[in-house]
Write a protein that holds these residues in place. Structure first.
Motif, PDB file in Angstrom:
ATOM      1  N   TYR A   8       0.846  -1.191   0.000  1.00 52.27           N
ATOM      2  CA  TYR A   8       0.000   0.000   0.000  1.00 52.27           C
ATOM      3  C   TYR A   8       0.882   1.243   0.000  1.00 52.27           C
ATOM      4  O   TYR A   8       1.967   1.252   0.585  1.00 52.27           O
ATOM      5  N   VAL A   9       0.394   2.306  -0.618  1.00 49.59           N
ATOM      6  CA  VAL A   9       1.078   3.592  -0.613  1.00 49.59           C
ATOM      7  C   VAL A   9       0.080   4.674  -0.184  1.00 49.59           C
ATOM      8  O   VAL A   9      -1.027   4.757  -0.727  1.00 49.59           O
ATOM      9  N   TYR A  10       0.479   5.488   0.792  1.00 47.02           N
ATOM     10  CA  TYR A  10      -0.315   6.622   1.265  1.00 47.02           C
ATOM     11  C   TYR A  10       0.513   7.897   1.146  1.00 47.02           C
ATOM     12  O   TYR A  10       1.721   7.885   1.417  1.00 47.02           O
ATOM     13  N   ALA A  11      -0.129   9.003   0.770  1.00 49.40           N
ATOM     14  CA  ALA A  11       0.556  10.292   0.695  1.00 49.40           C
ATOM     15  C   ALA A  11      -0.111  11.284   1.655  1.00 49.40           C
ATOM     16  O   ALA A  11      -1.339  11.329   1.762  1.00 49.40           O
ATOM     17  N   PHE A  12       0.736  12.076   2.344  1.00 48.51           N
ATOM     18  CA  PHE A  12       0.261  13.030   3.342  1.00 48.51           C
ATOM     19  C   PHE A  12       0.793  14.420   3.015  1.00 48.51           C
ATOM     20  O   PHE A  12       1.945  14.589   2.598  1.00 48.51           O
ATOM     21  N   HIS A  13      -0.064  15.421   3.246  1.00 57.54           N
ATOM     22  CA  HIS A  13       0.354  16.805   3.063  1.00 57.54           C
ATOM     23  C   HIS A  13       1.338  17.217   4.169  1.00 57.54           C
ATOM     24  O   HIS A  13       1.376  16.603   5.242  1.00 57.54           O
ATOM     25  N   LEU A  58       1.500  11.244 -10.773  1.00 56.64           N
ATOM     26  CA  LEU A  58       2.869  10.878 -10.435  1.00 56.64           C
ATOM     27  C   LEU A  58       2.921   9.590  -9.634  1.00 56.64           C
ATOM     28  O   LEU A  58       3.692   8.684  -9.928  1.00 56.64           O
ATOM     29  N   LEU A  59       2.079   9.494  -8.620  1.00 53.46           N
ATOM     30  CA  LEU A  59       2.126   8.334  -7.738  1.00 53.46           C
ATOM     31  C   LEU A  59       1.526   7.089  -8.375  1.00 53.46           C
ATOM     32  O   LEU A  59       1.796   5.972  -7.934  1.00 53.46           O
ATOM     33  N   ALA A  60       0.690   7.282  -9.379  1.00 53.44           N
ATOM     34  CA  ALA A  60       0.056   6.131 -10.020  1.00 53.44           C
ATOM     35  C   ALA A  60       0.798   5.678 -11.257  1.00 53.44           C
ATOM     36  O   ALA A  60       0.407   4.713 -11.897  1.00 53.44           O
ATOM     37  N   ALA A  61       1.879   6.380 -11.591  1.00 57.10           N
ATOM     38  CA  ALA A  61       2.542   6.140 -12.868  1.00 57.10           C
ATOM     39  C   ALA A  61       3.364   4.860 -12.867  1.00 57.10           C
ATOM     40  O   ALA A  61       4.457   4.816 -12.325  1.00 57.10           O
ATOM     41  N   GLY A  62       2.829   3.828 -13.467  1.00 60.98           N
ATOM     42  CA  GLY A  62       3.544   2.591 -13.764  1.00 60.98           C
ATOM     43  C   GLY A  62       4.581   2.165 -12.750  1.00 60.98           C
ATOM     44  O   GLY A  62       4.338   2.069 -11.551  1.00 60.98           O
ATOM     45  N   SER A  63       5.779   1.918 -13.262  1.00 65.81           N
ATOM     46  CA  SER A  63       6.843   1.370 -12.429  1.00 65.81           C
ATOM     47  C   SER A  63       7.393   2.386 -11.437  1.00 65.81           C
ATOM     48  O   SER A  63       8.109   2.004 -10.508  1.00 65.81           O
ATOM     49  N   LYS A  64       7.079   3.677 -11.612  1.00 65.17           N
ATOM     50  CA  LYS A  64       7.612   4.684 -10.699  1.00 65.17           C
ATOM     51  C   LYS A  64       7.181   4.419  -9.264  1.00 65.17           C
ATOM     52  O   LYS A  64       7.922   4.690  -8.322  1.00 65.17           O
ATOM     53  N   VAL A  65       5.973   3.923  -9.099  1.00 62.45           N
ATOM     54  CA  VAL A  65       5.465   3.714  -7.752  1.00 62.45           C
ATOM     55  C   VAL A  65       6.212   2.588  -7.037  1.00 62.45           C
ATOM     56  O   VAL A  65       6.215   2.522  -5.801  1.00 62.45           O
ATOM     57  N   LEU A  66       6.866   1.692  -7.793  1.00 59.83           N
ATOM     58  CA  LEU A  66       7.572   0.572  -7.177  1.00 59.83           C
ATOM     59  C   LEU A  66       8.684   1.035  -6.244  1.00 59.83           C
ATOM     60  O   LEU A  66       9.040   0.328  -5.296  1.00 59.83           O
ATOM     61  N   SER A  67       9.251   2.216  -6.499  1.00 64.71           N
ATOM     62  CA  SER A  67      10.344   2.704  -5.666  1.00 64.71           C
ATOM     63  C   SER A  67       9.862   3.322  -4.362  1.00 64.71           C
ATOM     64  O   SER A  67      10.670   3.720  -3.523  1.00 64.71           O
ATOM     65  N   LEU A  68       8.555   3.371  -4.162  1.00 63.29           N
ATOM     66  CA  LEU A  68       7.994   4.008  -2.966  1.00 63.29           C
ATOM     67  C   LEU A  68       7.680   3.021  -1.855  1.00 63.29           C
ATOM     68  O   LEU A  68       7.240   3.423  -0.782  1.00 63.29           O
ATOM     69  N   TYR A  69       7.884   1.726  -2.083  1.00 62.41           N
ATOM     70  CA  TYR A  69       7.664   0.745  -1.016  1.00 62.41           C
ATOM     71  C   TYR A  69       8.686  -0.376  -1.151  1.00 62.41           C
ATOM     72  O   TYR A  69       9.154  -0.677  -2.256  1.00 62.41           O
ATOM     73  N   PRO A  70       9.065  -1.003  -0.043  1.00 57.20           N
ATOM     74  CA  PRO A  70      10.043  -2.105  -0.089  1.00 57.20           C
ATOM     75  C   PRO A  70       9.462  -3.311  -0.820  1.00 57.20           C
ATOM     76  O   PRO A  70       8.264  -3.581  -0.741  1.00 57.20           O
ATOM     77  N   PHE A 129       3.922   0.719   2.459  1.00 52.85           N
ATOM     78  CA  PHE A 129       3.814  -0.430   3.365  1.00 52.85           C
ATOM     79  C   PHE A 129       3.968  -1.730   2.592  1.00 52.85           C
ATOM     80  O   PHE A 129       3.354  -1.922   1.535  1.00 52.85           O
ATOM     81  N   THR A 130       4.745  -2.646   3.132  1.00 52.89           N
ATOM     82  CA  THR A 130       4.855  -4.011   2.648  1.00 52.89           C
ATOM     83  C   THR A 130       4.530  -4.915   3.828  1.00 52.89           C
ATOM     84  O   THR A 130       5.272  -4.965   4.800  1.00 52.89           O
ATOM     85  N   MET A 131       3.390  -5.626   3.758  1.00 53.65           N
ATOM     86  CA  MET A 131       2.869  -6.353   4.910  1.00 53.65           C
ATOM     87  C   MET A 131       2.504  -7.773   4.488  1.00 53.65           C
ATOM     88  O   MET A 131       1.881  -7.977   3.439  1.00 53.65           O
ATOM     89  N   HIS A 132       2.883  -8.743   5.314  1.00 52.15           N
ATOM     90  CA  HIS A 132       2.657 -10.143   4.940  1.00 52.15           C
ATOM     91  C   HIS A 132       1.226 -10.556   5.258  1.00 52.15           C
ATOM     92  O   HIS A 132       0.725 -10.344   6.366  1.00 52.15           O
ATOM     93  N   HIS A 133       0.585 -11.183   4.246  1.00 46.58           N
ATOM     94  CA  HIS A 133      -0.829 -11.521   4.358  1.00 46.58           C
ATOM     95  C   HIS A 133      -1.100 -12.639   5.356  1.00 46.58           C
ATOM     96  O   HIS A 133      -2.243 -12.808   5.805  1.00 46.58           O
ATOM     97  N   LYS A 134      -0.095 -13.442   5.710  1.00 46.19           N
ATOM     98  CA  LYS A 134      -0.322 -14.489   6.699  1.00 46.19           C
ATOM     99  C   LYS A 134      -0.547 -13.915   8.095  1.00 46.19           C
ATOM    100  O   LYS A 134      -1.121 -14.572   8.960  1.00 46.19           O
ATOM    101  N   VAL A 135      -0.095 -12.693   8.305  1.00 45.79           N
ATOM    102  CA  VAL A 135      -0.278 -12.067   9.620  1.00 45.79           C
ATOM    103  C   VAL A 135      -1.687 -11.527   9.770  1.00 45.79           C
ATOM    104  O   VAL A 135      -2.297 -11.627  10.842  1.00 45.79           O
ATOM    105  N   PHE A 175      -3.907  10.760  -0.649  1.00 47.16           N
ATOM    106  CA  PHE A 175      -3.791   9.818  -1.764  1.00 47.16           C
ATOM    107  C   PHE A 175      -3.549   8.426  -1.203  1.00 47.16           C
ATOM    108  O   PHE A 175      -2.834   8.251  -0.217  1.00 47.16           O
ATOM    109  N   PHE A 176      -4.183   7.453  -1.843  1.00 46.19           N
ATOM    110  CA  PHE A 176      -3.976   6.051  -1.486  1.00 46.19           C
ATOM    111  C   PHE A 176      -4.032   5.227  -2.764  1.00 46.19           C
ATOM    112  O   PHE A 176      -4.814   5.525  -3.674  1.00 46.19           O
ATOM    113  N   ARG A 177      -3.189   4.215  -2.820  1.00 46.55           N
ATOM    114  CA  ARG A 177      -3.357   3.221  -3.869  1.00 46.55           C
ATOM    115  C   ARG A 177      -2.784   1.889  -3.412  1.00 46.55           C
ATOM    116  O   ARG A 177      -1.767   1.834  -2.731  1.00 46.55           O
TER     117      ARG A 177
END
Length: 450
Positions: A42-47, A105-117, A142-148, A393-395
């Motif tokens: 998940y990615v969240y943006a804050f002012h 900007l935040l929704a643009a393809g592979s660019k968003v991949l650099s915003l989360y581990p 956020f990178t969170m494991h679904h088993k948790v 913003f959230f995606r």
């Protein structure tokens, strides 16, 4: 958008003056066992003005003390070992601005991949990256494991991190017991079929048992899945719901109507043979269980899935209400009795004896003729506050790539009653899909923006 990671560190829970004895083990419940064994992003943006990283780290350490599962490890049993090993926190910056073009900007393809581990090759169950933009906006990835946890339980933890950062009490109170709530009844009452639904034989191929569906002829492994974000205005949604419910016995929910709408559009765009089977997969939350109820602060997974099924011809030849009613009926069927039946079956020993495995296998997901719809319409985004207000913003994100037909539906953070949908489809399907969104005979008012 170039991201520079300045530091990364392991964070352990901060118990303050108290000291929890590490080494406790929480066995995974039957619901955890059938959930996806993968990370969710998940990615969240804050002012501005967001708190400094030192405050975010301190708040995260306190939140981990309340939710020690996220600092633990998946162990044998299977179980989560509360070993206080660590979560992972990275501090990053970028010279990019988040202005009026933030969404693009935040929704643009592979660019968003650099915003989360990525989560690749790691043992941590929680990884977070805080990226500060030149305009002083903050993006948390956020990178969170679904088993948790499932989505609502993940949300509870994220909100708890915000509360801890602001110095307020964490609410709701956490419930960590994963076994007594879901105890097998004696004698068991297995009233529904669960083979081929939640569980399947170990050697069953993807698409067997009806859960993943047949593959579309001609689709190759190297075909590109492209992603579009759609925004549906409040007025359009009201018109859609009115159109579907007109002359009917009752009104339908926003989720039911949108699910039917997407199912219909995607089926048409794929050009399926009318006799082919098609299904839509919808997550159903176990909070509908009654005996006992699942507490608000429950930290694990409690989700099963409904699979409304028909032939490709039916959603196109019949009024949209046909698909909506089919979805409504299948979701309603998954009541307290269904969830309890699943608990009894999954705890009966049949899983081990027959070597059954979850149908929710991330390595095998290929929807083919089918659609998967995840909804976070009920998530109270304003409660995610680190001292700088709610996110603007959230995606949901995907790694390494989105799955054709796996849709997220999200309440817009604009607060105007609109809904955002993240729709990934094969490139050859997307153009037809966009045309279908405007051509199918649903509301005359079409304010959906592609």
């Amino acid at each position: 958008m170039e991201i520079t990671v300045h530091s990364s560190k392991s964070l352990k829970p901060d118990y303050g003056d108290g000291c929890r004895v590490a080494g406790d083990v929480i066995p995974l419940s039957v619901f955890d066992m059938v959930n996806y064994d993968k990370y969710i992003f998940y990615v969240y943006a804050f002012h501005p003005s967001a708190p400094p990283s030192v405050a975010l780290e301190a708040g995260l350490a306190r939140a981990l003390a309340a939710y020690p599962e996220w600092a633990g490890r998946v162990g044998d049993g299977p179980a989560i070992v509360l070993c206080d090993a660590s979560a992972w926190f990275a501090d990053a910056t970028t010279d990019s601005e988040l202005g009026s073009g933030a969404t693009a900007l935040l929704a643009a393809g592979s660019k968003v991949l650099s915003l989360y581990p990525s989560g690749d090759g790691t043992e941590e169950l929680l990884l977070v990256q805080a990226t500060r933009f030149r305009c002083c906006s903050l993006v948390l990835g956020f990178t969170m494991h679904h088993k948790v946890a499932d989505g609502p339980a993940m949300w509870n933890f994220m909100a708890a991190w915000g509360q801890a950062t602001r110095g307020v009490a964490i609410n709701p109170v956490q419930v960590h017991d994963r076994t007594s709530l879901f105890a097998r009844r004696g004698p068991p009452q297995i009233r529904f079929e669960h083979r081929g639904v939640e569980l399947k034989p170990l050697d069953e191929k993807p698409g067997g048992g009806g859960t993943q569906g047949a593959q579309v002829a001609g689709i190759g492994d190297d075909e590109v899945v492209v992603h579009k974000t759609l925004d549906f205005s409040r007025e359009w949604i009201m018109e859609l719901k009115s159109h579907v419910s007109e002359g009917g016995p009752r009104s339908y929910s926003t989720l039911q109507c949108l699910a039917a709408y997407f199912w219909r559009c995607i089926t048409k765009a794929r050009g399926l043979d009318g006799r082919q089977a098609t299904m839509i997969r919808i997550a159903v939350n176990g909070t509908r269980m009654r005996h006992p109820r699942v507490p608000k602060g429950y930290t694990g997974s409690v989700v099963l899935w409904a699979w409304p099924t028909t032939t490709a011809r039916q959603p196109l030849d019949r009024p949209l209400r046909y698909a909506v009613e089919l979805i409504s009926r299948e979701v309603a069927r998954m009541d307290d009795a269904y969830f309890r039946s699943f608990i009894d079956f999954a705890s009966s020993g049949a899983v081990e004896e027959e070597m059954l495995v979850p149908t929710a296998d991330a390595a095998e997901v290929r929807l083919g003729n089918n659609v998967d719809l995840d909804s976070v319409l009920a998530i109270p985004f304003p409660k995610l506050d680190f001292g700088c207000g709610a996110p603007f913003f959230f995606r949901p994100c995907y790694s390494p790539a989105p799955v054709d037909g796996a849709i997220y539906v999200v309440k817009s953070l604009a607060g105007d009653g609109s809904v955002d949908a993240y729709v990934p489809l094969l490139s050859r399907t997307m153009e037809s899909f966009k045309k279908c969104c405007y051509s199918l005979p649903v509301p005359p008012l079409v304010a959906a923006r592609l």
